[in-house]
Design a protein around this motif. Structure first.
Motif, PDB file in Angstrom:
ATOM      1  N   UNK A 135       0.959  -1.224   0.072  1.00  0.00           N
ATOM      2  CA  UNK A 135       0.129   0.129   0.077  1.00  0.00           C
ATOM      3  C   UNK A 135       0.792   1.240  -0.194  1.00  0.00           C
ATOM      4  N   UNK A 136       1.550   1.571  -1.193  1.00  0.00           N
ATOM      5  CA  UNK A 136       1.878   2.922  -1.158  1.00  0.00           C
ATOM      6  C   UNK A 136       1.063   3.970  -1.182  1.00  0.00           C
ATOM      7  N   UNK A 137       1.133   5.155  -0.216  1.00  0.00           N
ATOM      8  CA  UNK A 137       0.326   6.003   0.001  1.00  0.00           C
ATOM      9  C   UNK A 137       0.547   7.285  -1.161  1.00  0.00           C
ATOM     10  N   UNK A 138       0.501   7.017  -2.237  1.00  0.00           N
ATOM     11  CA  UNK A 138       0.495   8.019  -3.163  1.00  0.00           C
ATOM     12  C   UNK A 138      -0.235   7.950  -4.431  1.00  0.00           C
ATOM     13  N   UNK A 139      -0.473   9.048  -5.354  1.00  0.00           N
ATOM     14  CA  UNK A 139      -1.351   8.771  -6.368  1.00  0.00           C
ATOM     15  C   UNK A 139      -0.688   7.695  -7.385  1.00  0.00           C
ATOM     16  N   UNK A 140       0.783   7.523  -7.366  1.00  0.00           N
ATOM     17  CA  UNK A 140       1.281   6.742  -8.373  1.00  0.00           C
ATOM     18  C   UNK A 140       1.475   5.319  -7.562  1.00  0.00           C
ATOM     19  N   UNK A 141       0.435   4.859  -7.004  1.00  0.00           N
ATOM     20  CA  UNK A 141       0.333   3.532  -6.257  1.00  0.00           C
ATOM     21  C   UNK A 141       0.557   2.504  -7.197  1.00  0.00           C
TER      22      UNK A 141
ATOM     23  N   UNK B 115      10.850   8.925   0.669  1.00  0.00           N
ATOM     24  CA  UNK B 115       9.720   9.728   1.061  1.00  0.00           C
ATOM     25  C   UNK B 115       8.464   9.347   1.096  1.00  0.00           C
ATOM     26  N   UNK B 116       8.248   8.196   0.350  1.00  0.00           N
ATOM     27  CA  UNK B 116       6.798   7.842   0.421  1.00  0.00           C
ATOM     28  C   UNK B 116       6.338   6.931   1.203  1.00  0.00           C
ATOM     29  N   UNK B 117       5.306   7.225   1.999  1.00  0.00           N
ATOM     30  CA  UNK B 117       4.927   6.176   2.985  1.00  0.00           C
ATOM     31  C   UNK B 117       4.231   5.029   2.518  1.00  0.00           C
ATOM     32  N   UNK B 118       4.657   3.928   2.924  1.00  0.00           N
ATOM     33  CA  UNK B 118       3.854   2.802   2.173  1.00  0.00           C
ATOM     34  C   UNK B 118       3.939   1.657   3.528  1.00  0.00           C
ATOM     35  N   UNK B 119       3.214   0.969   3.449  1.00  0.00           N
ATOM     36  CA  UNK B 119       2.867  -0.324   4.246  1.00  0.00           C
ATOM     37  C   UNK B 119       2.881  -1.727   3.234  1.00  0.00           C
TER      38      UNK B 119
END
Lengths: 210, 210
Positions: free
Chosen positions: A33-39, A88-92
């Motif tokens: 789950x990358x919390x970015x528009x480009x997931x 810098x991209x928050x991801x779980x």
């Protein structure tokens, strides 16, 4: 007027009852789950980069699944996680690692014979901090807390233990140390337990302060 | 030279051993993952909108935790999920619902006496499709597959069962029906099992085709 429903029936299976047909298959079901528009690009890009020649794989709406020998399944999991990391991209990543389910079947797996990890060479130089929660569920045994304690104490020995909270143990460490710990914990569980589930959620670049 | 490490010791606890101090406390640890650049606003906005006056709560780097009576914990969980839904935004929520852990303590919970759900009135009109995977772990019993079958069959009865896959059962339905099912499944587990963990991952607006 009666309707016949196609109920499931797992009732005759018990832990260690011998009807397991999948004793050597370790499986891992995971979701990035990358919390970015480009997931989408990140997830599909990572999944494509993984060498899955030694595991059986499937991707559905909810997760990706690798099945096979433990070391190759973990190698693939680590590859997906490392390849989807962005500065810098928050991801779980939520991962369920399991072996020995009585309802499992001796199918949908590929048991490569050698121990050569296909992805490790390109992963070995990756370094970034990971926060992680883990829970171990040893099934079918009354003394399951002993196994949980062993696995938590192994994290303490390996320097990745960061504390206990309700329902989970918290780990912190470099991505290499966290996956080294997964290797050891699942090796122990696979050896000592007939059926276990090891749940882990890994998090990077969380904006939440300590 | 010897070093003393602060190991954990859960070994003396067993399922039903009587040392549980938290028999009536249901807990839920959950994480929202909206896959958009504005994930922080969505998560914090949703958490703020939830009336948590009848549960104990905590938010850490990895998840939010509610503890208390089952109906109020589920009411809060549903509120967080519904309040963070955005049309067209892919989001998952991982939730661990648990009761009866032998290592648990009779603390960090608020056991409201009445059954009035604080959030339900503002949630009752929300409707959107949810895909979900669930896994039940009944601890400390050898016939755990029977309990899992009961819970899966309840999903079939309620019309939310969409299939079984490795390690999980897949559910599909309107958000109201999915949470109604969680209510029934956890009511059953809380009544029949000394210690259970019910894992669910809910997904909305997935771009992945069937």
């Amino acid at each position: 007027m009666s309707e016949k429903k196609a109920y499931v029936n797992y009732g005759s299976c018990q832990c260690g009852c011998g009807c397991e047909g999948a004793r050597d298959i370790t499986g891992c079901r995971f979701s990035l789950s990358p919390m970015t528009d480009s997931y989408v690009d990140i997830i599909l890009g990572a999944i494509k980069k993984v060498d899955t020649s030694k595991v059986w794989k499937m991707t559905d709406k909810l997760s990706t699944l690798y099945r096979g020998r433990r070391i190759h399944v973990l190698d693939g999991l680590k590859a997906c996680f490392v390849q989807s990391y962005r500065e810098g991209v928050h991801m779980t990543m939520g991962a369920t690692i399991s072996k020995g389910c009585p309802g499992d079947v001796d199918a949908d797996a590929f048991l490569a014979e050698d121990d050569v990890r296909m992805n490790e060479p390109v992963l070995a130089d990756a370094h970034f901090p990971v926060t992680c929660k883990i829970s171990l569920y040893p099934m079918g045994v009354s003394n399951y807390m002993e196994y949980i304690a062993s696995v938590v104490n192994r994290a303490i020995d390996m320097g990745v233990y960061a504390g206990s909270s309700h329902y989970v143990t918290i780990l912190e460490g470099d991505v290499q140390d966290i996956f080294r710990y997964f290797e050891e914990a699942t090796e122990y569980c696979g050896r000592e337990l007939s059926h276990y589930i090891f749940e882990a959620t890994l998090s990077v670049n969380s904006p939440t302060a300590e």
